[in-house]
Design a protein around this motif. Structure first.
Motif, PDB file in Angstrom:
ATOM      1  N   ASN A 182       0.881  -1.185   0.000  1.00  0.00           N
ATOM      2  CA  ASN A 182       0.000   0.000   0.000  1.00  0.00           C
ATOM      3  C   ASN A 182       0.910   1.224   0.000  1.00  0.00           C
ATOM      4  N   CYS A 192       4.757   3.980   7.529  1.00  0.00           N
ATOM      5  CA  CYS A 192       4.398   3.357   8.811  1.00  0.00           C
ATOM      6  C   CYS A 192       5.604   3.188   9.725  1.00  0.00           C
ATOM      7  N   PHE A 216       7.072  -4.312   9.949  1.00  0.00           N
ATOM      8  CA  PHE A 216       6.074  -3.297  10.288  1.00  0.00           C
ATOM      9  C   PHE A 216       5.491  -3.560  11.658  1.00  0.00           C
ATOM     10  N   TRP A 271       2.055  -5.709  12.720  1.00  0.00           N
ATOM     11  CA  TRP A 271       1.412  -6.340  11.557  1.00  0.00           C
ATOM     12  C   TRP A 271       1.877  -7.774  11.311  1.00  0.00           C
ATOM     13  N   PHE A 314       3.582  -7.648   5.988  1.00  0.00           N
ATOM     14  CA  PHE A 314       3.979  -6.582   5.056  1.00  0.00           C
ATOM     15  C   PHE A 314       5.506  -6.385   5.006  1.00  0.00           C
ATOM     16  N   ARG A 320      -9.157  -5.914  13.206  1.00  0.00           N
ATOM     17  CA  ARG A 320      -9.270  -6.109  11.768  1.00  0.00           C
ATOM     18  C   ARG A 320      -9.188  -4.828  10.970  1.00  0.00           C
ATOM     19  N   MET A 363      -8.123  -0.818  10.048  1.00  0.00           N
ATOM     20  CA  MET A 363      -7.181   0.290  10.229  1.00  0.00           C
ATOM     21  C   MET A 363      -7.952   1.557  10.601  1.00  0.00           C
ATOM     22  N   SER A 384      -5.243  -8.291   4.944  1.00  0.00           N
ATOM     23  CA  SER A 384      -5.059  -8.320   3.506  1.00  0.00           C
ATOM     24  C   SER A 384      -4.706  -6.941   3.009  1.00  0.00           C
ATOM     25  N   ALA A 385      -3.943  -6.912   1.948  1.00  0.00           N
ATOM     26  CA  ALA A 385      -3.606  -5.614   1.359  1.00  0.00           C
ATOM     27  C   ALA A 385      -4.858  -5.054   0.705  1.00  0.00           C
ATOM     28  N   VAL A 386      -4.967  -3.716   0.697  1.00  0.00           N
ATOM     29  CA  VAL A 386      -6.139  -3.127   0.055  1.00  0.00           C
ATOM     30  C   VAL A 386      -6.042  -3.241  -1.451  1.00  0.00           C
TER      31      VAL A 386
HETATM   32  N1  MLY Z   1      -6.349  -2.733   4.165  1.00  0.00           N
HETATM   33  C1  MLY Z   1      -5.188  -3.257   4.777  1.00  0.00           C
HETATM   34  C2  MLY Z   1      -4.184  -2.200   5.104  1.00  0.00           C
HETATM   35  C3  MLY Z   1      -3.028  -2.736   5.782  1.00  0.00           C
HETATM   36  C4  MLY Z   1      -1.919  -1.725   5.901  1.00  0.00           C
HETATM   37  C5  MLY Z   1      -0.782  -2.334   6.653  1.00  0.00           C
HETATM   38  N2  MLY Z   1       0.378  -1.505   6.669  1.00  0.00           N
HETATM   39  C6  MLY Z   1       0.074  -0.256   7.375  1.00  0.00           C
HETATM   40  C7  MLY Z   1       1.531  -2.177   7.249  1.00  0.00           C
HETATM   41  C8  MLY Z   1      -5.567  -4.055   6.036  1.00  0.00           C
HETATM   42  O1  MLY Z   1      -6.231  -3.504   6.922  1.00  0.00           O
HETATM   43  O2  MLY Z   1      -5.225  -5.220   6.116  1.00  0.00           O
END
Ligand code: MLY
Length: 265
Positions: free
Chosen positions: A157, A162, A178, A181, A185, A235, A237, A263-265
């Motif tokens: 993303n 971050c 990260f 997380w 990521f 779940r 952000m 999951s990645a957006v």
């Molecule tokens: N939509 C995604 C965004 C995750 C972003 C993670 N980065 C900040 C490390 C989610 O909420 O899984």
């Protein structure tokens, strides 16, 4: 209402140190961003790095530009610092004897490229040469140490910057983890990558720094101090909650699968 993320408090809570400025390939004072939305420039095609293409500034975020290649779609935007060597004023390519190329995935017939190029540049607002800043020199050698904190681009993303921790160091490379997380990521990159920044970068550029995630990583070093595993996952952000500080993640290796619920957006 959520409490704002504060590096000073966070470094204390996590008993960690910020990676020193001189470790990064970033200027000590972030470059000023004079670009305006709509301006055009030349950019290396991220998906085909031998091509120089025409790009339009679609957005401005801190010292970065959100770019879209002319003739491409809106699904492949990318972000570059104003002092990136991947961008240059219009005319630079030709001056060096090169030819502007259609982007990978050019939406029209290849034979229409010369006419498309003329039309896209006709009457365009070209970003002035003075807006492009010189790329800082490479830091040598790799002086990052495991556990040091930094700000890093989330490559899944890439509009997000971050809080992160150096998880491993190997030769010229660092493993960027990260905070909060659980490894989903994390990535390896060169220590002179333009995607990593010193602590405080976003507050200097006015870019938004994401708060750490709330997914506490269960590692050998943190397992002992995990008192309430029931409240470690969230779940969304959208509504950050205050969470226990995340201990520095040590010796993490890449290639882990995404845990469920992330999951990645
Ligand atoms: N939509 C995604 C965004 C995750 C972003 C993670 N980065 C900040 C490390 C989610 O909420 O899984």
């Amino acid at each position: 209402k959520s409490e704002q993320f504060n590096w000073d408090d966070y470094l204390k809570e996590t008993e960690s140190v910020a990676a020193p400025l001189h470790c990064f390939r970033q200027s000590r004072i972030p470059p000023t961003n004079d670009f305006k939305v709509g301006m055009k420039l030349e950019a290396r095609d991220p998906r085909n790095v031998t091509s120089v293409c025409i790009a339009t500034v679609i957005g401005i975020t801190g010292a970065r530009l959100r770019l879209r290649l002319d003739g491409s779609d809106n699904k492949n935007d990318f972000w570059r610092l104003v002092d990136s060597s991947d961008i240059q004023p219009i005319g630079t390519c030709e001056k060096k004897g090169g030819m502007l190329q259609p982007p990978l995935g050019f939406q029209m017939n290849a034979s229409s490229w010369p006419m498309f190029l003329l039309r896209t540049l006709n009457g365009a607002e070209m970003a002035p040469a003075a807006f492009f800043k010189k790329e800082p020199p490479k830091p040598v050698p790799n002086c990052f140490k495991v556990g040091m904190k930094l700000e890093a681009i989330d490559r899944k993303n890439p509009y997000l910057i971050c809080p992160a921790t150096i998880g491993d160091v190997k030769g010229d490379e660092v493993f960027v983890t990260f905070d909060g997380w659980r490894g989903a990521f994390d990535y390896w990159c060169r220590c002179d990558s333009r995607d990593i920044f010193p602590v405080g970068w976003c507050s200097l550029t006015g870019d938004a720094l994401q708060p750490p995630g709330n997914n506490v990583s269960i590692t050998k070093s943190s397992a002992k101090i995990q008192s309430s595993p029931s409240k470690v996952t969230r779940r969304s952000m959208q509504s950050p909650q205050k969470s226990a500080p995340v201990p520095a993640q040590r010796g993490r290796k890449p290639g882990r699968g995404k845990p469920p619920g992330q999951s990645a957006v």
